[in-house]
Design an enzyme around this catalytic site. Structure first.
Site, PDB file in Angstrom:
ATOM      1  N   ASP A   1       0.880  -1.167   0.000  1.00  0.00           N
ATOM      2  CA  ASP A   1       0.000   0.000   0.000  1.00  0.00           C
ATOM      3  C   ASP A   1       0.926   1.229   0.000  1.00  0.00           C
ATOM      4  O   ASP A   1       2.121   1.109   0.296  1.00  0.00           O
ATOM      5  CB  ASP A   1      -0.877  -0.034   1.265  1.00  0.00           C
ATOM      6  CG  ASP A   1      -1.580   1.279   1.501  1.00  0.00           C
ATOM      7  OD1 ASP A   1      -2.221   1.782   0.555  1.00  0.00           O
ATOM      8  OD2 ASP A   1      -1.495   1.819   2.630  1.00  0.00           O
TER       9      ASP A   1
ATOM     10  N   ASP B   1      -0.210   5.176   0.831  1.00  0.00           N
ATOM     11  CA  ASP B   1      -0.476   6.207   1.844  1.00  0.00           C
ATOM     12  C   ASP B   1      -0.501   5.615   3.249  1.00  0.00           C
ATOM     13  O   ASP B   1      -1.297   4.715   3.537  1.00  0.00           O
ATOM     14  CB  ASP B   1      -1.806   6.909   1.547  1.00  0.00           C
ATOM     15  CG  ASP B   1      -1.696   7.774   0.306  1.00  0.00           C
ATOM     16  OD1 ASP B   1      -0.866   8.690   0.316  1.00  0.00           O
ATOM     17  OD2 ASP B   1      -2.425   7.520  -0.668  1.00  0.00           O
TER      18      ASP B   1
ATOM     19  N   GLY C   1     -10.452   8.276  -0.945  1.00  0.00           N
ATOM     20  CA  GLY C   1     -10.345   9.102  -2.146  1.00  0.00           C
ATOM     21  C   GLY C   1     -10.394  10.576  -1.796  1.00  0.00           C
ATOM     22  O   GLY C   1     -11.306  11.036  -1.090  1.00  0.00           O
TER      23      GLY C   1
ATOM     24  N   GLU D   1     -13.519  12.415  -3.232  1.00  0.00           N
ATOM     25  CA  GLU D   1     -14.720  11.934  -2.530  1.00  0.00           C
ATOM     26  C   GLU D   1     -14.766  12.505  -1.110  1.00  0.00           C
ATOM     27  O   GLU D   1     -15.824  12.868  -0.594  1.00  0.00           O
ATOM     28  CB  GLU D   1     -14.712  10.395  -2.462  1.00  0.00           C
ATOM     29  CG  GLU D   1     -14.858   9.683  -3.797  1.00  0.00           C
ATOM     30  CD  GLU D   1     -13.568   9.534  -4.592  1.00  0.00           C
ATOM     31  OE1 GLU D   1     -12.566  10.210  -4.251  1.00  0.00           O
ATOM     32  OE2 GLU D   1     -13.563   8.755  -5.555  1.00  0.00           O
TER      33      GLU D   1
ATOM     34  N   THR E   1      -5.255   3.050  -3.885  1.00  0.00           N
ATOM     35  CA  THR E   1      -6.317   3.762  -4.588  1.00  0.00           C
ATOM     36  C   THR E   1      -6.110   5.279  -4.482  1.00  0.00           C
ATOM     37  O   THR E   1      -7.053   6.051  -4.491  1.00  0.00           O
ATOM     38  CB  THR E   1      -7.718   3.326  -4.107  1.00  0.00           C
ATOM     39  OG1 THR E   1      -7.733   3.190  -2.687  1.00  0.00           O
ATOM     40  CG2 THR E   1      -8.082   1.988  -4.706  1.00  0.00           C
TER      41      THR E   1
ATOM     42  N   SER F   1      -4.142   8.630  -6.440  1.00  0.00           N
ATOM     43  CA  SER F   1      -3.913   8.959  -7.857  1.00  0.00           C
ATOM     44  C   SER F   1      -2.488   8.582  -8.258  1.00  0.00           C
ATOM     45  O   SER F   1      -1.551   8.681  -7.463  1.00  0.00           O
ATOM     46  CB  SER F   1      -4.094  10.457  -8.097  1.00  0.00           C
ATOM     47  OG  SER F   1      -5.248  10.933  -7.448  1.00  0.00           O
TER      48      SER F   1
HETATM   49  C1  XBP Z   1      -5.363   6.487   0.114  1.00  0.00           C
HETATM   50  C2  XBP Z   1      -6.481   7.383  -0.154  1.00  0.00           C
HETATM   51  C3  XBP Z   1      -6.252   8.524  -1.011  1.00  0.00           C
HETATM   52  C4  XBP Z   1      -5.369   9.619  -0.425  1.00  0.00           C
HETATM   53  C5  XBP Z   1      -5.427  10.861  -1.268  1.00  0.00           C
HETATM   54  O1  XBP Z   1      -5.571   5.281  -0.539  1.00  0.00           O
HETATM   55  O2  XBP Z   1      -7.592   7.169   0.320  1.00  0.00           O
HETATM   56  O3  XBP Z   1      -7.498   9.088  -1.267  1.00  0.00           O
HETATM   57  O4  XBP Z   1      -5.799   9.967   0.854  1.00  0.00           O
HETATM   58  O5  XBP Z   1      -5.156  10.597  -2.588  1.00  0.00           O
HETATM   59  P1  XBP Z   1      -4.620   3.999  -0.286  1.00  0.00           P
HETATM   60  P2  XBP Z   1      -6.087  11.146  -3.769  1.00  0.00           P
HETATM   61  O6  XBP Z   1      -4.751   3.583   1.159  1.00  0.00           O
HETATM   62  O7  XBP Z   1      -5.159   2.974  -1.223  1.00  0.00           O
HETATM   63  O8  XBP Z   1      -3.196   4.365  -0.652  1.00  0.00           O
HETATM   64  O9  XBP Z   1      -6.331  12.584  -3.484  1.00  0.00           O
HETATM   65  O10 XBP Z   1      -5.267  10.917  -5.004  1.00  0.00           O
HETATM   66  O11 XBP Z   1      -7.360  10.357  -3.749  1.00  0.00           O
END
Ligand code: XBP
Length: 249
Positions: free
Chosen positions: A8, A10, A51, A54, A122, A124
């Protein structure tokens, strides 16, 4: 044998939410004259919504200062989100987002051992490219057998779509891979796809439940505090430890 390690991004590779996305959202609000700012605590609550775009839409739906019209809110969310991602990339490229402890070492170890790795996120794609290019160099892509982001997997975690796409790309069955995650949505996504998961909670999810995890511990950079226990002679979590947890599961 584990045939791939799925990362993963973030919160797992780096504390990107607190030190990256939150800071960038607030700078984008300021630059665009949006009349609110998010506190660290409020952002923690908003992380229940996966997201960035979102998350913004959800927050606006509960704010009196936000445009009343749904289409105007959509347009504003689009603009803020685009600028937020540009600012985020700037933060990364200034070197302000360090990898979490033990991450660089485990990445290198997997490369040396020729164990295929995947990025399964998920967020960008631009955010992922910026972070990995900064830390691994312009050929960062060579280290990963697959990179699946929100662009390919629009159904965000906890939906298992992103994991299923990664497994498909790697031609693996779920139990042949191991995921590393930091937060409830990611853990659920991996588990719903049938992928065993190692959990290292990030800043915002210190108490996330990890029922059924392969292992759960504070940091890849230390061997204390893990359940099941890790080899106390080790200074960090290495591939040998992950293989042992996997073999005993
Ligand atoms: C992390 C997310 C992302 C980030 C922001 O997903 O939920 O929305 O917070 O990125 P993951 P974006 O745990 O799958 O890494 O603004 O591009 O959505």
């Amino acid at each position: 044998m584990i045939r791939a390690l799925l990362w993963d991004v973030d919160g797992t590779l780096a504390e990107t939410e607190r030190d990256g996305h939150l800071v960038a959202f607030n700078r984008a609000f300021e630059a665009l004259g949006v009349p609110w700012r998010w506190s660290e605590q409020h952002y923690g609550e908003l992380l229940a919504v996966a997201g960035g775009r979102e998350r913004l839409l959800y927050d606006m739906s509960r704010r009196a200062e936000a445009p009343g019209d749904a289409r105007q809110r959509e347009a504003l969310a689009e603009t803020v989100h685009r600028l937020k991602n540009q600012i985020y990339e700037g933060i990364v490229r200034r070197g302000d987002l360090a990898l979490r402890a033990g991450v660089a070492e485990l990445l290198s170890e997997c490369c040396r051992a020729h164990l295929p790795m995947g990025i399964v996120t998920t967020t960008s794609r631009g955010n992922v490219e910026a972070l990995l290019e900064w830390h691994l160099g312009s050929h960062w892509n060579d280290h990963f057998a697959t990179v699946v982001c929100a662009n390919e997997a629009p159904r965000k975690k906890p939906d298992p779509q992103v994991y299923r796409l990664a497994l498909e790309a790697l031609r693996l069955r779920p139990h042949e891979a191991v995921a590393i995650e930091d937060a409830p949505a990611g853990i659920e996504a991996a588990q719903r796809a049938g992928v065993p998961v190692i959990v290292t909670p990030s800043h915002y999810f210190p108490a996330c439940a990890a029922v059924g995890a392969l292992a759960f511990g504070p940091s890849l950079g230390r061997s204390e505090g893990w359940q099941p226990g890790a080899d106390p002679r080790a200074t960090r979590i290495g591939l040998d430890q992950i293989m042992r947890w996997y073999a005993h599961s």
